[in-house]
Design an enzyme around this catalytic site. Structure first.
Site, PDB file in Angstrom:
ATOM      1  CE  LYS A 157      -4.199  -1.807   0.406  1.00  0.00           C
ATOM      2  NZ  LYS A 157      -5.245  -1.579  -0.627  1.00  0.00           N
ATOM      3  CG  ASP A 181      -4.137  -0.659  -3.983  1.00  0.00           C
ATOM      4  OD1 ASP A 181      -4.418   0.377  -4.619  1.00  0.00           O
ATOM      5  OD2 ASP A 181      -5.002  -1.390  -3.448  1.00  0.00           O
ATOM      6  CD  GLU A 207      -5.507  -3.194  -6.443  1.00  0.00           C
ATOM      7  OE1 GLU A 207      -4.755  -4.161  -6.220  1.00  0.00           O
ATOM      8  OE2 GLU A 207      -6.472  -2.895  -5.730  1.00  0.00           O
ATOM      9  CG  ASP A 232      -9.939  -1.688  -5.909  1.00  0.00           C
ATOM     10  OD1 ASP A 232     -11.176  -1.851  -5.939  1.00  0.00           O
ATOM     11  OD2 ASP A 232      -9.271  -1.978  -4.901  1.00  0.00           O
ATOM     12  CE  LYS A 254     -11.019  -4.568  -3.421  1.00  0.00           C
ATOM     13  NZ  LYS A 254     -10.599  -3.327  -2.776  1.00  0.00           N
TER      14      LYS A 254
HETATM   15 MG    MG Z   1      -7.145  -1.726  -4.190  1.00  0.00          MG
END
Ligand code: MG
Length: 344
Positions: A157, A181, A207, A232, A254
């Protein structure tokens, strides 16, 4: 069919920081759908920041509304999902996904078959899942990466002023496949510059580099990026998939964003028709929601299903990871059971 709703409060092992905030716990909901002496279970777990408009309270209200439209035949999943959308047209996708996964669980138990088999999928085709290293100091992130030896793929992240340092520190201690991401944190210019600087560290994919609504920015970044770009936050439901074509290389699906397995299947096939690669991701949730997602992973290119691995205590067991590779349970339905007290 009878619907029961109970709180499912989950504590994280350590604070989970991404570019837009820090999560300490997940206040999810557990549902049970009972029919003819059998029980299907589902979990509602939204993005903890309310980013997609759902909270613990909205999920509770939505699920109570959905209880009124459940028919008497749990195998009519398509009809029931359509009825949920009629009852509450927009959003409420984490709540809808809980109903959807409970219906698949129940159907599998009625037909005595695991969900992947109901869907005609080969459990030998599951991908490796990544394990996430959340935002912290570069030193602490490197320490966690060095410890994560059971996971050959790590997702880092980023979205801070130290992004390149973080990735460099992790690469110095780890040979893992690395994904990055940004959770929408960069401007297109920052993204292009940062991705160029990250490229020498051998990054598999990036991402959501830019803001969710900035589709032109996504295209610009992709045109300049030597690393594949995955959407995303920009790709939430089925309707978003066609406009991703030509702007990114792939999408992250998701259950909590799209409303369940049924909608996820539609998104996967729509993405393929638009030559997009597919990742399957998750929110912080127990092994219940994670296992539901895992049943679809024989269809996808990348998995990021570590949401239950981040918990201090996981109340359920189902999917397992062997050196990151997803191993599906073969019991009927989702194959998820409650952990006994000692196992928690
Ligand atoms: Mg993500």
């Amino acid at each position: 069919m009878q619907l029961h709703i109970t709180p499912l409060d989950l504590q994280l092992q350590r604070p989970f920081r991404i570019s837009r905030g820090t999560q300490y716990q997940a206040r999810n909901l557990l549902i049970e759908i009972e029919h003819d002496g059998l029980k299907g279970i589902g979990e509602a777990g939204p993005d903890s920041s309310g980013y997609y408009g759902e909270t613990h309270e909205t999920m509770q209200a939505a699920l109570e509304a959905f209880a009124e439209v459940l028919s008497d035949d749990p195998l009519l999943i398509e009809d029931i999902i359509v009825a949920l959308d009629h009852r509450l047209h927009h959003g409420n996708t984490a709540a809808k996904s809980a109903i959807d996964m409970a219906l698949y669980d129940l159907t599998g138990k009625i037909l005595d078959m695991p969900v992947y088999r109901l869907l005609g999928l080969n459990p030998a085709r599951t991908p490796v899942s990544s394990f996430t290293i959340a935002i912290d100091t570069p030193e602490e992130m490197a320490r966690l990466a060095a410890e994560a030896t059971n996971y050959p793929t790590l997702k880092i992240k980023v979205g801070t002023s130290r992004d390149i340092e973080m990735v460099r520190a992790i690469r110095e201690v780890s040979n893992a496949t690395l994904r990055v991401d940004a959770n929408a944190a960069w401007t297109p210019k920052e993204a292009i510059r940062t991705i160029e600087a990250l490229a020498p560290y051998g990054i598999e994919l990036i991402e959501q580099p830019v803001a969710a609504h900035d589709l032109d920015g996504l295209r610009l970044v992709r045109e300049h990026s030597p690393i594949p770009i995955i959407a995303d936050e920009s790709c939430v439901t089925l309707e978003d998939v066609p406009r991703m074509a030509g702007r990114v290389d792939g999408i992250n699906i998701k259950l909590a964003k799209c409303g369940g397995l049924r909608n996820a299947l539609k998104m996967i096939h729509t993405a393929r028709a638009h030559r997009l690669s597919v990742m399957f991701g998750c929110m912080v949730s127990s092994s219940l929601a994670i296992t539901a997602a895992a049943h679809l992973t024989p269809l996808v290119d990348y998995a990021d299903l570590d949401g239950a691995l981040l918990l201090a205590h996981d109340p359920f067991q189902g999917v397992r990871f062997e050196q990151g590779r997803i191993r599906l349970p073969d019991a009927p339905g989702l194959g998820v059971t409650e952990r006994t007290a000692e196992m928690k």
